[in-house]
Design a protein around this motif. Sequence first.
Motif, PDB file in Angstrom:
ATOM      1  N   MET A   1       0.757  -1.239  -0.013  1.00 31.50           N
ATOM      2  CA  MET A   1       0.034   0.174  -0.055  1.00 31.50           C
ATOM      3  C   MET A   1       0.989   1.220   0.014  1.00 31.50           C
ATOM      4  O   MET A   1       1.838   1.399   0.833  1.00 31.50           O
ATOM      5  N   GLU A   2       0.623   1.972  -0.834  1.00 31.95           N
ATOM      6  CA  GLU A   2       1.216   3.536  -0.788  1.00 31.95           C
ATOM      7  C   GLU A   2       0.268   4.530  -0.291  1.00 31.95           C
ATOM      8  O   GLU A   2      -1.007   4.657  -0.814  1.00 31.95           O
ATOM      9  N   ARG A   3       0.692   5.630   0.161  1.00 36.23           N
ATOM     10  CA  ARG A   3       0.168   6.723   0.671  1.00 36.23           C
ATOM     11  C   ARG A   3       0.984   7.965   0.715  1.00 36.23           C
ATOM     12  O   ARG A   3       2.041   7.857   1.381  1.00 36.23           O
ATOM     13  N   ASN A   4       0.630   8.913  -0.055  1.00 37.00           N
ATOM     14  CA  ASN A   4       1.684  10.131  -0.199  1.00 37.00           C
ATOM     15  C   ASN A   4       3.279   9.828  -0.413  1.00 37.00           C
ATOM     16  O   ASN A   4       3.953  10.345   0.432  1.00 37.00           O
ATOM     17  N   GLY A   5       3.395   8.861  -1.368  1.00 37.11           N
ATOM     18  CA  GLY A   5       4.804   8.652  -1.495  1.00 37.11           C
ATOM     19  C   GLY A   5       5.501   7.671  -0.330  1.00 37.11           C
ATOM     20  O   GLY A   5       6.725   7.317  -0.400  1.00 37.11           O
ATOM     21  N   LYS A   6       4.679   6.988   0.445  1.00 35.42           N
ATOM     22  CA  LYS A   6       5.155   6.295   1.676  1.00 35.42           C
ATOM     23  C   LYS A   6       4.408   4.903   1.330  1.00 35.42           C
ATOM     24  O   LYS A   6       3.550   4.597   0.869  1.00 35.42           O
ATOM     25  N   VAL A   7       5.182   3.934   1.808  1.00 36.32           N
ATOM     26  CA  VAL A   7       4.822   2.391   1.524  1.00 36.32           C
ATOM     27  C   VAL A   7       4.732   1.899   3.114  1.00 36.32           C
ATOM     28  O   VAL A   7       5.307   2.105   4.141  1.00 36.32           O
ATOM     29  N   LEU A   8       3.558   1.287   3.273  1.00 34.13           N
ATOM     30  CA  LEU A   8       2.988   0.595   4.547  1.00 34.13           C
ATOM     31  C   LEU A   8       4.031  -0.723   4.616  1.00 34.13           C
ATOM     32  O   LEU A   8       4.283  -1.457   3.754  1.00 34.13           O
ATOM     33  N   ILE A   9       4.721  -0.719   5.850  1.00 35.65           N
ATOM     34  CA  ILE A   9       5.471  -1.923   6.204  1.00 35.65           C
ATOM     35  C   ILE A   9       5.036  -2.507   7.404  1.00 35.65           C
ATOM     36  O   ILE A   9       4.486  -1.462   8.251  1.00 35.65           O
ATOM     37  N   SER A  10       5.445  -3.699   7.861  1.00 30.42           N
ATOM     38  CA  SER A  10       4.934  -3.995   9.370  1.00 30.42           C
ATOM     39  C   SER A  10       6.193  -4.879   9.829  1.00 30.42           C
ATOM     40  O   SER A  10       7.128  -5.355   9.128  1.00 30.42           O
ATOM     41  N   LYS A  11       6.317  -5.084  11.221  1.00 32.08           N
ATOM     42  CA  LYS A  11       7.353  -5.652  11.893  1.00 32.08           C
ATOM     43  C   LYS A  11       6.904  -6.879  12.579  1.00 32.08           C
ATOM     44  O   LYS A  11       5.893  -6.879  13.164  1.00 32.08           O
ATOM     45  N   ARG A  12       7.727  -8.238  11.788  1.00 28.35           N
ATOM     46  CA  ARG A  12       7.118  -9.374  12.483  1.00 28.35           C
ATOM     47  C   ARG A  12       7.458  -9.412  14.070  1.00 28.35           C
ATOM     48  O   ARG A  12       8.189  -8.847  14.793  1.00 28.35           O
ATOM     49  N   LYS A  13       6.832 -10.144  14.829  1.00 30.40           N
ATOM     50  CA  LYS A  13       6.836 -10.191  16.177  1.00 30.40           C
ATOM     51  C   LYS A  13       8.080 -11.069  16.425  1.00 30.40           C
ATOM     52  O   LYS A  13       8.556 -11.839  15.823  1.00 30.40           O
ATOM     53  N   PRO A  14       8.651 -10.919  17.581  1.00 29.12           N
ATOM     54  CA  PRO A  14      10.001 -11.761  17.751  1.00 29.12           C
ATOM     55  C   PRO A  14       9.876 -13.106  17.918  1.00 29.12           C
ATOM     56  O   PRO A  14      10.918 -13.713  17.657  1.00 29.12           O
ATOM     57  N   ASP A  15       8.588 -13.751  18.050  1.00 27.75           N
ATOM     58  CA  ASP A  15       8.707 -15.143  18.397  1.00 27.75           C
ATOM     59  C   ASP A  15       8.489 -16.098  17.049  1.00 27.75           C
ATOM     60  O   ASP A  15       8.011 -17.090  16.942  1.00 27.75           O
ATOM     61  N   VAL A  16       8.131 -15.233  15.830  1.00 24.61           N
ATOM     62  CA  VAL A  16       8.185 -16.082  14.536  1.00 24.61           C
ATOM     63  C   VAL A  16       9.381 -16.041  13.635  1.00 24.61           C
ATOM     64  O   VAL A  16      10.285 -15.528  14.086  1.00 24.61           O
ATOM     65  N   ASN A  17       9.197 -16.896  12.628  1.00 22.85           N
ATOM     66  CA  ASN A  17      10.439 -17.080  11.666  1.00 22.85           C
ATOM     67  C   ASN A  17      10.850 -15.587  11.230  1.00 22.85           C
ATOM     68  O   ASN A  17      10.069 -14.820  10.853  1.00 22.85           O
ATOM     69  N   ALA A  18      12.121 -15.440  11.225  1.00 23.75           N
ATOM     70  CA  ALA A  18      12.480 -13.975  10.772  1.00 23.75           C
ATOM     71  C   ALA A  18      11.877 -13.174  11.791  1.00 23.75           C
ATOM     72  O   ALA A  18      11.649 -11.916  11.176  1.00 23.75           O
ATOM     73  N   GLY A  19      11.585 -13.401  13.175  1.00 30.73           N
ATOM     74  CA  GLY A  19      11.205 -12.473  13.918  1.00 30.73           C
ATOM     75  C   GLY A  19      11.953 -10.873  14.111  1.00 30.73           C
ATOM     76  O   GLY A  19      13.272 -10.978  13.920  1.00 30.73           O
ATOM     77  N   ASP A  20      11.224  -9.972  14.559  1.00 30.52           N
ATOM     78  CA  ASP A  20      11.751  -8.599  14.483  1.00 30.52           C
ATOM     79  C   ASP A  20      12.483  -7.960  13.214  1.00 30.52           C
ATOM     80  O   ASP A  20      12.903  -6.898  13.198  1.00 30.52           O
ATOM     81  N   LEU A  21      12.132  -8.681  12.198  1.00 29.57           N
ATOM     82  CA  LEU A  21      12.510  -8.026  10.956  1.00 29.57           C
ATOM     83  C   LEU A  21      11.085  -7.470  10.351  1.00 29.57           C
ATOM     84  O   LEU A  21       9.984  -7.711  10.717  1.00 29.57           O
ATOM     85  N   TRP A  22      11.456  -6.431   9.392  1.00 33.57           N
ATOM     86  CA  TRP A  22      10.195  -5.851   8.705  1.00 33.57           C
ATOM     87  C   TRP A  22       9.858  -6.494   7.388  1.00 33.57           C
ATOM     88  O   TRP A  22      10.744  -7.247   7.016  1.00 33.57           O
ATOM     89  N   GLU A  23       8.528  -6.348   7.102  1.00 30.51           N
ATOM     90  CA  GLU A  23       8.113  -7.011   5.706  1.00 30.51           C
ATOM     91  C   GLU A  23       7.231  -6.054   5.231  1.00 30.51           C
ATOM     92  O   GLU A  23       6.523  -5.105   5.959  1.00 30.51           O
ATOM     93  N   PHE A  24       6.786  -6.571   4.025  1.00 34.63           N
ATOM     94  CA  PHE A  24       5.642  -5.923   3.490  1.00 34.63           C
ATOM     95  C   PHE A  24       4.412  -6.800   3.726  1.00 34.63           C
ATOM     96  O   PHE A  24       4.628  -8.014   3.783  1.00 34.63           O
ATOM     97  N   PRO A  25       3.393  -6.161   4.395  1.00 36.62           N
ATOM     98  CA  PRO A  25       2.239  -6.861   5.017  1.00 36.62           C
ATOM     99  C   PRO A  25       1.853  -8.160   4.112  1.00 36.62           C
ATOM    100  O   PRO A  25       1.714  -7.791   2.721  1.00 36.62           O
ATOM    101  N   GLY A  26       1.394  -9.203   4.294  1.00 35.25           N
ATOM    102  CA  GLY A  26       0.963 -10.199   3.635  1.00 35.25           C
ATOM    103  C   GLY A  26       1.637 -11.525   4.120  1.00 35.25           C
ATOM    104  O   GLY A  26       1.895 -11.437   5.274  1.00 35.25           O
TER     105      GLY A  26
END
Length: 121
Positions: A1-26
Motif C-alpha cells: 500500500m502506498e500513501r503520499n509517497g510512503k509504503v506501508l511496512i510491518s514488523k514481525r513479532k519476535p517469536d516467529v520465523n525471521a522475528g523482529d524483521l520488517w516486511e511488506f504485509p502479507g
Amino acid sequence: MERNGKVLISKRKPDVNAGDLWEFPGGKVHEGESPEQAVVRELREELGIGVRVDRFYARVEHEYPDRRIELLAYLCVLEEGKPAPVQCAAFDWVPFTDLNRFSFPEANQTLIRRLMEQGIR
C-alpha cells in the motif's frame, strides 16, 4: 500500500520465523485461496484493515539455503479501517527512499531496490 509517497511496512513479532524483521504485509497463500485473496485476508489479520487489490506489482524469487521463496507483490487500496498492530509487532508508513534503513529478510531486497528506484509505477 502506498500513501503520499510512503509504503506501508510491518514488523514481525519476535517469536516467529525471521522475528523482529520488517516486511511488506502479507503472507502465505492457503489451500484453495488465490494470492489476491491471501493478501486481503492477511492485511485484515495482521493490521485490522480492509483492502482491495488494485494490481499486480512484482514477482520475486529467492533461494535460501533450506528453501525457495516466491514473493508476489500487489498494490492495494485501503477501503476500511486504520492500520493497527493486530498480529504484528509494529507498522510504519515509510518513504520509498528510506526502505534500506529497515532490516528486512533477504528475499525482500529485490523488491526494496525496485521501490527505491522506481516507486510504484
